[in-house]
Design a protein around this motif. Structure first.
Motif, PDB file in Angstrom:
ATOM      1  N   LEU A 189      -2.903 -34.509 -34.626  1.00 49.86           N
ATOM      2  CA  LEU A 189      -2.623 -33.222 -35.256  1.00 49.86           C
ATOM      3  C   LEU A 189      -1.333 -33.275 -36.074  1.00 49.86           C
ATOM      4  N   ASP A 190      -0.337 -33.915 -35.509  1.00 46.00           N
ATOM      5  CA  ASP A 190       0.995 -33.899 -36.112  1.00 46.00           C
ATOM      6  C   ASP A 190       1.169 -34.927 -37.222  1.00 46.00           C
ATOM      7  N   HIS A 191       0.264 -35.867 -37.313  1.00 52.05           N
ATOM      8  CA  HIS A 191       0.429 -36.924 -38.309  1.00 52.05           C
ATOM      9  C   HIS A 191      -0.821 -37.110 -39.150  1.00 52.05           C
ATOM     10  N   PRO A 192      -1.129 -36.128 -39.972  1.00 49.65           N
ATOM     11  CA  PRO A 192      -2.306 -36.243 -40.843  1.00 49.65           C
ATOM     12  C   PRO A 192      -2.203 -37.433 -41.784  1.00 49.65           C
ATOM     13  N   THR A 193      -0.985 -37.839 -42.080  1.00 51.07           N
ATOM     14  CA  THR A 193      -0.758 -38.958 -42.999  1.00 51.07           C
ATOM     15  C   THR A 193      -1.493 -40.220 -42.568  1.00 51.07           C
ATOM     16  N   HIS A 194      -1.585 -40.409 -41.272  1.00 52.67           N
ATOM     17  CA  HIS A 194      -2.285 -41.596 -40.771  1.00 52.67           C
ATOM     18  C   HIS A 194      -3.548 -41.208 -40.004  1.00 52.67           C
ATOM     19  N   GLY A 195      -4.022 -39.994 -40.214  1.00 54.00           N
ATOM     20  CA  GLY A 195      -5.168 -39.521 -39.455  1.00 54.00           C
ATOM     21  C   GLY A 195      -6.462 -39.515 -40.248  1.00 54.00           C
ATOM     22  N   CYS A 196      -7.465 -38.901 -39.674  1.00 50.03           N
ATOM     23  CA  CYS A 196      -8.801 -38.847 -40.268  1.00 50.03           C
ATOM     24  C   CYS A 196      -8.773 -38.112 -41.612  1.00 50.03           C
ATOM     25  N   VAL A 197      -9.336 -38.757 -42.612  1.00 53.35           N
ATOM     26  CA  VAL A 197      -9.310 -38.199 -43.953  1.00 53.35           C
ATOM     27  C   VAL A 197     -10.233 -36.981 -44.061  1.00 53.35           C
ATOM     28  N   LEU A 198     -11.241 -36.919 -43.219  1.00 53.56           N
ATOM     29  CA  LEU A 198     -12.143 -35.767 -43.250  1.00 53.56           C
ATOM     30  C   LEU A 198     -11.448 -34.523 -42.725  1.00 53.56           C
ATOM     31  N   ALA A 199     -10.666 -34.693 -41.674  1.00 52.16           N
ATOM     32  CA  ALA A 199      -9.933 -33.564 -41.112  1.00 52.16           C
ATOM     33  C   ALA A 199      -8.748 -33.169 -41.986  1.00 52.16           C
ATOM     34  N   ALA A 200      -8.271 -34.102 -42.783  1.00 56.33           N
ATOM     35  CA  ALA A 200      -7.098 -33.819 -43.617  1.00 56.33           C
ATOM     36  C   ALA A 200      -7.481 -33.238 -44.973  1.00 56.33           C
ATOM     37  N   SER A 214     -11.659 -43.988 -49.459  1.00 53.98           N
ATOM     38  CA  SER A 214     -12.355 -45.054 -48.743  1.00 53.98           C
ATOM     39  C   SER A 214     -11.388 -45.861 -47.886  1.00 53.98           C
ATOM     40  N   ALA A 215     -10.209 -46.123 -48.420  1.00 52.75           N
ATOM     41  CA  ALA A 215      -9.216 -46.887 -47.663  1.00 52.75           C
ATOM     42  C   ALA A 215      -8.780 -46.121 -46.420  1.00 52.75           C
ATOM     43  N   ALA A 216      -8.604 -44.818 -46.561  1.00 57.24           N
ATOM     44  CA  ALA A 216      -8.202 -43.997 -45.414  1.00 57.24           C
ATOM     45  C   ALA A 216      -9.286 -44.016 -44.349  1.00 57.24           C
ATOM     46  N   ALA A 217     -10.529 -43.932 -44.781  1.00 62.09           N
ATOM     47  CA  ALA A 217     -11.638 -43.952 -43.832  1.00 62.09           C
ATOM     48  C   ALA A 217     -11.678 -45.284 -43.082  1.00 62.09           C
ATOM     49  N   ALA A 218     -11.446 -46.356 -43.806  1.00 61.32           N
ATOM     50  CA  ALA A 218     -11.447 -47.672 -43.170  1.00 61.32           C
ATOM     51  C   ALA A 218     -10.323 -47.785 -42.148  1.00 61.32           C
ATOM     52  N   GLU A 219      -9.173 -47.196 -42.481  1.00 59.56           N
ATOM     53  CA  GLU A 219      -8.037 -47.230 -41.569  1.00 59.56           C
ATOM     54  C   GLU A 219      -8.388 -46.520 -40.262  1.00 59.56           C
ATOM     55  N   THR A 220      -8.998 -45.329 -40.375  1.00 58.85           N
ATOM     56  CA  THR A 220      -9.371 -44.582 -39.167  1.00 58.85           C
ATOM     57  C   THR A 220     -10.463 -45.306 -38.387  1.00 58.85           C
ATOM     58  N   ALA A 221     -11.398 -45.900 -39.121  1.00 63.56           N
ATOM     59  CA  ALA A 221     -12.463 -46.643 -38.447  1.00 63.56           C
ATOM     60  C   ALA A 221     -11.873 -47.707 -37.536  1.00 63.56           C
ATOM     61  N   GLU A 222     -10.823 -48.337 -38.006  1.00 64.36           N
ATOM     62  CA  GLU A 222     -10.203 -49.399 -37.229  1.00 64.36           C
ATOM     63  C   GLU A 222      -9.357 -48.852 -36.082  1.00 64.36           C
ATOM     64  N   HIS A 223      -8.507 -47.845 -36.415  1.00 66.45           N
ATOM     65  CA  HIS A 223      -7.546 -47.360 -35.427  1.00 66.45           C
ATOM     66  C   HIS A 223      -8.175 -46.512 -34.337  1.00 66.45           C
ATOM     67  N   VAL A 224      -9.214 -45.762 -34.668  1.00 67.52           N
ATOM     68  CA  VAL A 224      -9.793 -44.829 -33.688  1.00 67.52           C
ATOM     69  C   VAL A 224     -11.126 -45.340 -33.150  1.00 67.52           C
ATOM     70  N   PHE A 225     -11.920 -45.936 -34.039  1.00 62.57           N
ATOM     71  CA  PHE A 225     -13.257 -46.367 -33.635  1.00 62.57           C
ATOM     72  C   PHE A 225     -13.356 -47.888 -33.492  1.00 62.57           C
ATOM     73  N   GLY A 226     -12.232 -48.536 -33.260  1.00 63.25           N
ATOM     74  CA  GLY A 226     -12.223 -49.987 -33.142  1.00 63.25           C
ATOM     75  C   GLY A 226     -13.142 -50.482 -32.035  1.00 63.25           C
ATOM     76  N   ASP A 227     -13.498 -51.773 -32.128  1.00 63.37           N
ATOM     77  CA  ASP A 227     -14.479 -52.339 -31.190  1.00 63.37           C
ATOM     78  C   ASP A 227     -14.021 -52.259 -29.743  1.00 63.37           C
ATOM     79  N   ASP A 228     -12.701 -52.282 -29.520  1.00 62.24           N
ATOM     80  CA  ASP A 228     -12.218 -52.277 -28.141  1.00 62.24           C
ATOM     81  C   ASP A 228     -12.014 -50.864 -27.594  1.00 62.24           C
ATOM     82  N   GLN A 229     -12.329 -49.866 -28.400  1.00 58.95           N
ATOM     83  CA  GLN A 229     -12.168 -48.473 -27.941  1.00 58.95           C
ATOM     84  C   GLN A 229     -13.480 -47.974 -27.339  1.00 58.95           C
ATOM     85  N   GLN A 230     -13.391 -47.488 -26.100  1.00 59.80           N
ATOM     86  CA  GLN A 230     -14.561 -46.851 -25.488  1.00 59.80           C
ATOM     87  C   GLN A 230     -14.583 -45.380 -25.867  1.00 59.80           C
TER      88      GLN A 230
END
Lengths: 187, 187
Positions: free
Chosen positions: A96-107, A66-82
DNA sequence: GATATGCCATTATGATCGTCATGCGATACC
DNA sequence: GGTATCGCATGACGATCATAATGGCATATC
């Protein structure tokens, strides 16, 4: 009235630290690829205190998902991202190169369906969360909470492209996969 | 001249049996979700003889990945299957519900990039194989071996849809994901 | 049939796992 | 400042793992 023997919120801070570092460790080592002692060490602790923070390993894993999902929600789907920004970030070599900080579903996605209920639920919620966020980017005006076919298809392609791109042992091909997914996502 | 003390080809048969049953067991329990003793038991043996068939666990896993990929190549991408059939089979509820006999990339893909070189290579080859087969279905005439963007994008969506469909804890939503991917794949 | 040998079962080893019981040091209250 | 107690470390438990050595049985050759 509960008496606090340590600075107020100390335990919560440590708890968060364990969850955060675990959410990264799992994405880079796999759901079963790292032990409780190793996870605690990463949080700067020994394994002893683990069971005063979590009832068992699965409880930590579920929180970490859940924490990983929240992190991605903020970093990739943040309010200021179109929408184009979202696609560029998700379908990027950096992701691709950094799954550690990437989408938990893809990882960790393909392991999700095999997990005990507690962990499975966290994955399911993470997936629905990502779908909701993508829907909002695709149809910012519509107030409805329903998911369009377009959202479902694009989310599938995004996740699949990252999974596939990480699998092929060929950087140029991986880049072409990402590019193809970007093109077909923003036709 | 090699003298055969058991019926000719006996060891090869047993070897194949271990690989085949392992390829199924891994898809339903995960790459690390089942032990050598358990794998051997599924093949009707005890764990003792394992190391006379394989140098180590990874060697078996790598063979099992390749075997699974070959199985899918035949069942889904067979010569008599046209593109719509391929999509219908891959993006079906039956595939979702039976990972044991389904695509190894959708079942174990997110673990592939974390595996030792031997296993990783098997995954990479499986991925390229699926891409080649899909390319041929999309462009049956073209003799070129190169992969089109269309193939890369569609393969991504197919894999992603199965991963996502298995993750969400909601059968109707999973069906809609498959349907959306089928629609967008044959627009 | 006797024999040599390939194949697998029995069994062992060292490591590591998840889990838990116990104890110590640090801290907030009186 | 004394004391109760919270948070974490130390250490241990049984189970299970991957791996390996050894031995018995089945079988193809002679």
């Amino acid at each position: 009235m509960i008496v606090m023997r340590y600075p107020e919120g100390h335990k919560d801070e440590v708890h968060d630290r364990i969850v955060k570092s675990t959410s990264q460790a799992l994405r880079s080592h796999g759901l079963g690829g790292i032990s409780i002692p190793a996870l605690m060490k990463r949080a700067g602790l020994t394994h002893g205190g683990f069971y005063s923070h979590f009832p068992d390993r699965d409880a930590l894993v579920a929180e970490a998902i859940s924490a990983a999902a929240a992190e991605t929600a903020e970093h990739v789907f943040g309010d200021d991202q179109q929408l184009p920004d979202v696609l560029d970030r998700y379908l990027s070599r950096s992701h691709l190169d950094h799954p550690t900080h990437g989408c938990v579903l893809a990882a960790l996605g393909t392991d999700g369906a095999r997990q005990p209920a507690q962990v499975r639920r966290a994955f399911s919620e993470a997936a629905r969360g990502m779908l909701r966020l993508l829907e909002r980017k695709l149809h910012p005006k519509k107030p409805t909470a329903s998911l369009s076919d377009e959202t479902l298809a694009r989310a599938s392609m995004m996740i699949g492209a990252v999974v596939l791109g990480r699998l092929v042992n060929d950087a140029p091909l991986a880049d072409r996969i990402l590019e193809a997914a970007r093109k077909h996502s923003s036709d």
